[in-house]
Design a protein around this motif. Structure first.
Motif, short mmCIF file in Angstrom:
data_model
loop_
_atom_site.label_atom_id
_atom_site.label_comp_id
_atom_site.label_asym_id
_atom_site.label_seq_id
_atom_site.Cartn_x
_atom_site.Cartn_y
_atom_site.Cartn_z
N TYR A 9 0.76 -1.21 -0.09
CA TYR A 9 0.05 -0.03 0.07
C TYR A 9 0.92 1.16 -0.02
CZ TYR A 9 -1.71 3.61 3.14
OH TYR A 9 -1.76 4.60 3.90
N MET A 42 -7.65 2.56 1.26
CA MET A 42 -6.60 2.18 0.54
C MET A 42 -5.79 0.93 1.05
SD MET A 42 -5.14 5.65 -0.59
CE MET A 42 -4.13 5.19 -1.88
N VAL A 43 -5.89 0.49 2.43
CA VAL A 43 -5.17 -0.36 2.86
C VAL A 43 -5.63 -1.73 2.58
CG1 VAL A 43 -4.65 -1.37 5.25
CG2 VAL A 43 -4.83 1.18 4.87
N PRO A 44 -4.57 -2.70 2.27
CA PRO A 44 -4.93 -3.90 1.96
C PRO A 44 -5.83 -4.71 3.01
CG PRO A 44 -2.55 -3.68 1.87
CD PRO A 44 -3.11 -2.52 2.57
N ASN A 84 1.68 2.82 -8.14
CA ASN A 84 1.52 2.26 -6.79
C ASN A 84 2.71 2.22 -5.85
OD1 ASN A 84 -1.17 2.16 -7.97
ND2 ASN A 84 -1.50 0.09 -7.64
#
Length: 404
Positions: free
Chosen positions: A35, A67-69, A261
Motif C-alpha cells: 500500500y 486503500m489499506v489491503p 502504486n
C-alpha cells in the motif's frame, strides 16, 4: 505481505535481535504492505508475537483507510489531523492510535524496535511527505517506555535491495507504462517543437497508460527532455526540461521515471532528429555493445565493479571512454533514482550482485557542444543470469532516428 518478505524479515529479526520494526517513509510502507501512502503520514509496525509469528499493524490517516489491503494486516487504527472540532499535527493526532498499536503488539520494557534513520532519500507521493525527525523519535520514546530503539537503516536498505516475485511483477507493470510514454515522446519530436512540448506529450501518455494499468490507483510520472547541446549535460545528478527548440540533426534525450502504486521504473532513450551523424551512430553502437557486454556478466555472485568494467571497457575501445561520465547503474524499484541504492555498478563499487536485485544499466556518451546519448535499461539479477525488464523498449536506430 507476501511469503518471500515474511521469510526475509524473520531471518533478519533473528539475526539482529529485533522484536519489531516501525516505519514511516512511504517506500518502506510499500515494501512491507503493498500500500502506497498518499499523504506520507502512515506508520507501519511489524512485530513478533509470542508464537514468533510476524504481525503487521498500521496507523493511517482516516481518509486513506480504504486503500489499506484487506488481507495480511492484523490491525488498522486511524487518525485525523483536522476535524470540524480539532486542528493538530500528525504527531499530535497519531499519539493515541499509535500507542494503542504498540501496546497491542506487546511491546514494552526490553523490546528492541528498529526505526528509520536519515540516510535515504524519501519518495514524495503527494505535495508533502512526513519525515522521521527528532519530534517523531521523542514521541516514540514516550510511547515505548523501557524499550530500545535502534537505527534500522542498513537493514531496511538490505531488504529493499532484494525484490520479491510480486514486486518484480509490479515493476514490470511500470515498465510497460513507460513504453507508452516513449512512443508518445517519439511522435512529438520534430524540428520546431520544444523540449517542453515533448515532455507534455509524454506526461499525458504516461498518465493515460498508468491509470489504465491493472489495479493502478496512484501514478507518478516524471519526464526530462534535453535536446541538442543541452543534452551534453545530462550526466548530472538531475536533468531539467526547458523551452529550448529542437532542431534538425539534434540528439533528444528523454529520461523518465514512472511510479505505479509506489513501484518504479527508470529509463532513458535518445532520439535523433531527421538523421544521424557517423559519430553518433558509432556512439549508439558502442552503448548497445556496452549493454550487451554487461549482460554477459550480470548474474548472482557477480562483482558490480566487474560488470561496470565490462561496459566501460567497450566504451573505451570505441573511443568514448572519457565521454562516459558516470557509473553504469544503481538499484531502483521502491525509488526511481537513489544513486546509493544497492547494487551500485561503478568503478569503485564493492557490491556483489544477488538474485532479486534490480538495477538500471545506462552507458552514455556526452559530447560538449554537440549533445548527449544515453541508453538506460532495467535489469533483474537471477541466479543463472538476468532478466531484461525493459526488453519491450526498442534500442534500434530504425526506431530512434525520427524522420520529419
Amino acid at each position: 505481505m507476501n511469503i518471500q518478505r515474511l521469510d526475509q524479515l524473520r531471518a533478519l529479526f533473528a539475526r539482529e535481535g529485533y522484536h519489531a520494526l516501525l516505519c514511516r517513509m512511504p517506500q518502506h510502507v510499500v515494501m512491507f504492505t503493498g500500500y502506497q501512502p498518499i499523504l506520507g503520514n502512515t506508520f507501519c509496525l511489524i512485530s513478533l508475537n509470542t508464537a514468533h509469528e510476524l504481525e503487521m499493524r498500521l496507523a493511517v490517516p482516516v481518509d486513506e483507510q480504504d486503500m489499506v489491503p484487506q488481507v495480511g494486516i492484523k490491525e488498522v487504527n486511524t487518525f485525523a489531523e483536522e476535524t470540524m472540532t480539532y486542528i493538530g499535527t500528525t504527531l499530535d493526532a497519531v499519539r493515541k492510535p499509535l500507542g494503542e498499536l504498540l501496546r497491542a503488539a506487546g511491546l514494552n520494557e526490553g523490546a528492541v524496535v528498529g526505526i528509520e534513520g536519515g540516510r535515504s532519500p524519501i519518495i514524495p507521493t503527494y505535495t508533502q511527505v512526513g519525515v522521521t525527525g527528532p519530534e517523531t523519535r521523542d514521541l516514540l520514546h514516550l510511547l515505548l517506555l523501557g524499550g530500545e530503539y535502534r537505527d534500522a537503516t542498513s537493514l531496511l536498505d538490505e531488504l529493499a535491495a532484494i525484490k520479491t516475485e510480486e514486486e518484480l511483477a509490479a515493476i514490470r507493470r511500470s515498465e510497460a507504462v513507460a513504453c507508452a510514454g516513449f512512443a508518445a515522446a517519439r511522435a512529438a519530436i520534430h524540428p520546431g517543437a520544444t523540449e517542453a512540448d515533448v515532455a507534455a506529450a509524454t506526461y499525458a501518455a504516461l498518465l493515460r497508460a498508468g491509470y489504465a494499468a491493472p489495479r493502478a490507483y496512484h501514478v507518478q510520472p516524471h519526464v526530462h527532455v534535453m535536446a541538442g547541446p543541452r543534452a551534453a549535460f545530462a550526466y548530472r545528478a538531475f536533468n531539467l526540461t526547458s523551452h529550448a527548440s529542437i532542431n534538425q540533426g539534434d540528439t533528444v534525450t528523454v529520461q523518465m521515471e514512472i511510479g505505479v502504486n509506489g513501484y518504479w521504473a527508470e529509463l532513458t532513450r535518445t532520439f535523433f532528429v531527421g538523421s544521424i551523424s557517423e559519430e553518433w551512430r558509432a556512439a549508439h553502437q558502442a552503448c548497445v555493445a556496452a549493454q550487451d557486454a554487461a549482460l554477459q556478466h550480470i548474474r548472482e555472485g557477480a562483482s558490480a565493479r566487474e560488470v561496470d568494467g565490462a561496459a566501460r571497457h567497450v566504451m573505451g575501445q570505441a573511443g568514448f571512454g572519457s565521454a562516459f561520465k558516470h557509473g553504469l547503474g544503481h538499484g531502483f524499484g521502491f525509488q526511481a533514482i537513489n544513486h546509493a541504492a544497492a547494487p551500485v555498478l561503478h568503478p569503485a563499487s564493492n557490491a556483489t550482485l544477488q538474485s532479486g536485485m534490480v538495477h538500471n544499466m545506462e552507458p552514455a556518451v556526452y559530447l560538449d557542444g554537440k549533445g548527449g546519448l544515453r541508453l538506460n535499461d532495467n535489469v533483474a539479477v537471477r541466479r543463472s543470469g538476468n532478466e531484461l525488464l525493459s526488453q519491450q523498449l526498442s534500442r534500434d536506430l530504425d526506431w530512434l532516428v525520427v524522420n520529419e
